[in-house]
Design a protein around this motif. Sequence first.
Motif, PDB file in Angstrom:
ATOM      1  N   MET A   1      -1.893  -1.616  12.736  1.00 24.45           N
ATOM      2  CA  MET A   1      -1.910  -1.950  11.316  1.00 24.45           C
ATOM      3  C   MET A   1      -2.541  -3.319  11.078  1.00 24.45           C
ATOM      4  O   MET A   1      -3.319  -3.502  10.134  1.00 24.45           O
ATOM      5  N   PHE A   2      -2.224  -4.288  11.924  1.00 24.44           N
ATOM      6  CA  PHE A   2      -2.811  -5.619  11.786  1.00 24.44           C
ATOM      7  C   PHE A   2      -4.322  -5.572  12.023  1.00 24.44           C
ATOM      8  O   PHE A   2      -5.079  -6.288  11.367  1.00 24.44           O
ATOM      9  N   GLN A   3      -4.743  -4.752  12.957  1.00 26.86           N
ATOM     10  CA  GLN A   3      -6.170  -4.635  13.229  1.00 26.86           C
ATOM     11  C   GLN A   3      -6.918  -3.992  12.062  1.00 26.86           C
ATOM     12  O   GLN A   3      -8.032  -4.402  11.724  1.00 26.86           O
ATOM     13  N   GLU A   4      -6.301  -2.995  11.443  1.00 29.62           N
ATOM     14  CA  GLU A   4      -6.961  -2.280  10.354  1.00 29.62           C
ATOM     15  C   GLU A   4      -6.851  -3.012   9.019  1.00 29.62           C
ATOM     16  O   GLU A   4      -7.820  -3.061   8.248  1.00 29.62           O
TER      17      GLU A   4
ATOM     18  N   THR B   1      -3.240  -7.435   5.570  1.00 31.81           N
ATOM     19  CA  THR B   1      -2.445  -7.502   4.337  1.00 31.81           C
ATOM     20  C   THR B   1      -1.428  -6.370   4.284  1.00 31.81           C
ATOM     21  O   THR B   1      -0.253  -6.575   3.967  1.00 31.81           O
ATOM     22  N   GLN B   2      -1.883  -5.153   4.614  1.00 36.28           N
ATOM     23  CA  GLN B   2      -0.980  -4.003   4.610  1.00 36.28           C
ATOM     24  C   GLN B   2       0.116  -4.165   5.665  1.00 36.28           C
ATOM     25  O   GLN B   2       1.264  -3.780   5.426  1.00 36.28           O
ATOM     26  N   ALA B   3      -0.234  -4.736   6.798  1.00 33.80           N
ATOM     27  CA  ALA B   3       0.755  -4.959   7.855  1.00 33.80           C
ATOM     28  C   ALA B   3       1.828  -5.939   7.402  1.00 33.80           C
ATOM     29  O   ALA B   3       3.020  -5.744   7.673  1.00 33.80           O
ATOM     30  N   LEU B   4       1.420  -7.000   6.699  1.00 34.60           N
ATOM     31  CA  LEU B   4       2.389  -7.980   6.200  1.00 34.60           C
ATOM     32  C   LEU B   4       3.295  -7.364   5.143  1.00 34.60           C
ATOM     33  O   LEU B   4       4.499  -7.618   5.114  1.00 34.60           O
ATOM     34  N   ILE B   5       2.708  -6.539   4.282  1.00 34.57           N
ATOM     35  CA  ILE B   5       3.521  -5.848   3.266  1.00 34.57           C
ATOM     36  C   ILE B   5       4.526  -4.934   3.942  1.00 34.57           C
ATOM     37  O   ILE B   5       5.694  -4.844   3.529  1.00 34.57           O
ATOM     38  N   TYR B   6       4.086  -4.258   5.000  1.00 33.94           N
ATOM     39  CA  TYR B   6       4.982  -3.379   5.750  1.00 33.94           C
ATOM     40  C   TYR B   6       6.150  -4.168   6.346  1.00 33.94           C
ATOM     41  O   TYR B   6       7.314  -3.769   6.212  1.00 33.94           O
ATOM     42  N   ILE B   7       5.855  -5.297   6.987  1.00 31.44           N
ATOM     43  CA  ILE B   7       6.907  -6.109   7.618  1.00 31.44           C
ATOM     44  C   ILE B   7       7.886  -6.630   6.573  1.00 31.44           C
ATOM     45  O   ILE B   7       9.114  -6.566   6.758  1.00 31.44           O
TER      46      ILE B   7
ATOM     47  N   LEU C   1       6.226   0.007  -5.749  1.00 34.29           N
ATOM     48  CA  LEU C   1       6.618   1.372  -5.400  1.00 34.29           C
ATOM     49  C   LEU C   1       6.748   1.533  -3.895  1.00 34.29           C
ATOM     50  O   LEU C   1       7.653   2.217  -3.404  1.00 34.29           O
ATOM     51  N   TYR C   2       5.836   0.901  -3.151  1.00 36.02           N
ATOM     52  CA  TYR C   2       5.888   0.966  -1.679  1.00 36.02           C
ATOM     53  C   TYR C   2       7.186   0.351  -1.163  1.00 36.02           C
ATOM     54  O   TYR C   2       7.833   0.899  -0.263  1.00 36.02           O
ATOM     55  N   ILE C   3       7.572  -0.782  -1.742  1.00 34.98           N
ATOM     56  CA  ILE C   3       8.807  -1.452  -1.325  1.00 34.98           C
ATOM     57  C   ILE C   3      10.017  -0.590  -1.650  1.00 34.98           C
ATOM     58  O   ILE C   3      10.927  -0.423  -0.828  1.00 34.98           O
ATOM     59  N   LEU C   4      10.044  -0.013  -2.853  1.00 33.12           N
ATOM     60  CA  LEU C   4      11.155   0.856  -3.237  1.00 33.12           C
ATOM     61  C   LEU C   4      11.244   2.077  -2.331  1.00 33.12           C
ATOM     62  O   LEU C   4      12.341   2.489  -1.922  1.00 33.12           O
TER      63      LEU C   4
ATOM     64  N   VAL D   1      11.675  -3.944  12.857  1.00 37.49           N
ATOM     65  CA  VAL D   1      10.292  -4.285  12.537  1.00 37.49           C
ATOM     66  C   VAL D   1       9.318  -3.435  13.346  1.00 37.49           C
ATOM     67  O   VAL D   1       8.302  -2.957  12.836  1.00 37.49           O
ATOM     68  N   LEU D   2       9.632  -3.219  14.620  1.00 35.19           N
ATOM     69  CA  LEU D   2       8.711  -2.504  15.508  1.00 35.19           C
ATOM     70  C   LEU D   2       8.785  -0.986  15.341  1.00 35.19           C
ATOM     71  O   LEU D   2       7.760  -0.296  15.419  1.00 35.19           O
ATOM     72  N   PHE D   3       9.999  -0.462  15.126  1.00 37.52           N
ATOM     73  CA  PHE D   3      10.185   0.991  15.140  1.00 37.52           C
ATOM     74  C   PHE D   3      10.691   1.558  13.822  1.00 37.52           C
ATOM     75  O   PHE D   3      10.799   2.777  13.670  1.00 37.52           O
ATOM     76  N   GLY D   4      11.048   0.661  12.857  1.00 38.05           N
ATOM     77  CA  GLY D   4      11.520   1.147  11.574  1.00 38.05           C
ATOM     78  C   GLY D   4      12.986   1.524  11.550  1.00 38.05           C
ATOM     79  O   GLY D   4      13.481   2.050  10.563  1.00 38.05           O
ATOM     80  N   ILE D   5      13.706   1.263  12.632  1.00 44.54           N
ATOM     81  CA  ILE D   5      15.141   1.545  12.689  1.00 44.54           C
ATOM     82  C   ILE D   5      15.794   0.535  13.620  1.00 44.54           C
ATOM     83  O   ILE D   5      15.179   0.064  14.572  1.00 44.54           O
ATOM     84  N   GLY D   6      17.036   0.174  13.312  1.00 43.75           N
ATOM     85  CA  GLY D   6      17.723  -0.820  14.141  1.00 43.75           C
ATOM     86  C   GLY D   6      19.196  -0.853  13.789  1.00 43.75           C
ATOM     87  O   GLY D   6      19.725   0.102  13.233  1.00 43.75           O
TER      88      GLY D   6
END
Length: 217
Positions: A6-9, A12-18, A132-135, A71-76
């Motif tokens: 995601m960071f390579q592509e 900005t999208q990677a930061l929003i994801y994190i 919407l992405y955050i929600l 952060v890495l796997f989306g579950i914790g």
Amino acid sequence: MRLIQMFQESPTQALIYILSIFLAMCIGLSFHECAHAWTAYKLGDPTAKNMGRMTLDPLKHIDLLGMLCFVLFGIGWAKPVMIGSRNLKNFRRDDVLISLAGPVTNLLLSFVFYGIYFFLQPALMFRAPVVLYILATIYSVNISLAIFNVLPIPPLDGFHVVTSLFVRKSYKVVEFLQRYGYWILLILLFTGVLGYILTPVVNWFTSLYYSFFSLFV
């Protein structure tokens, strides 16, 4: 790894994801653990309350390894809430209620946030898609947290439910899980098996919520 890609592509999208995952984690875990503490308190055990865990402050609940996996796997996971079994009148029953309080709270949160997402989507689809992405991240993470935590693997809530109900019938299995539970969880995470379990369940709940809220439009 997905995050590196995601960071390579798109950095900005990677930061929003994190940031979205982190926010979803803070909300989901804080309500989850506070629900455990509150239920225990109502059942006569003030241990968690006295330790400062009956709060929505995420700093009181965050586990560093669990946060990294989020952060890495989306579950914790968060720090487990301590229970004083001597303070409970009926330990087996109360332990089940306390254990289920967290996952049930996450499902309620996912329902509420999906409702917010559903009704705001027409207005924000083009004006504020990040909102919407955050929600969407918040409601999907809360569904994942609920399902993840009912797995019968220590230190998850599902393990407490199973042991409280069936410990006398399966002591060897319980002993094995107590010894290797963390390793089993890490294997499930790193191999992606957990994703195959959670994804269809998240999709099913999302479809169920959509069907419900569609009744009001």
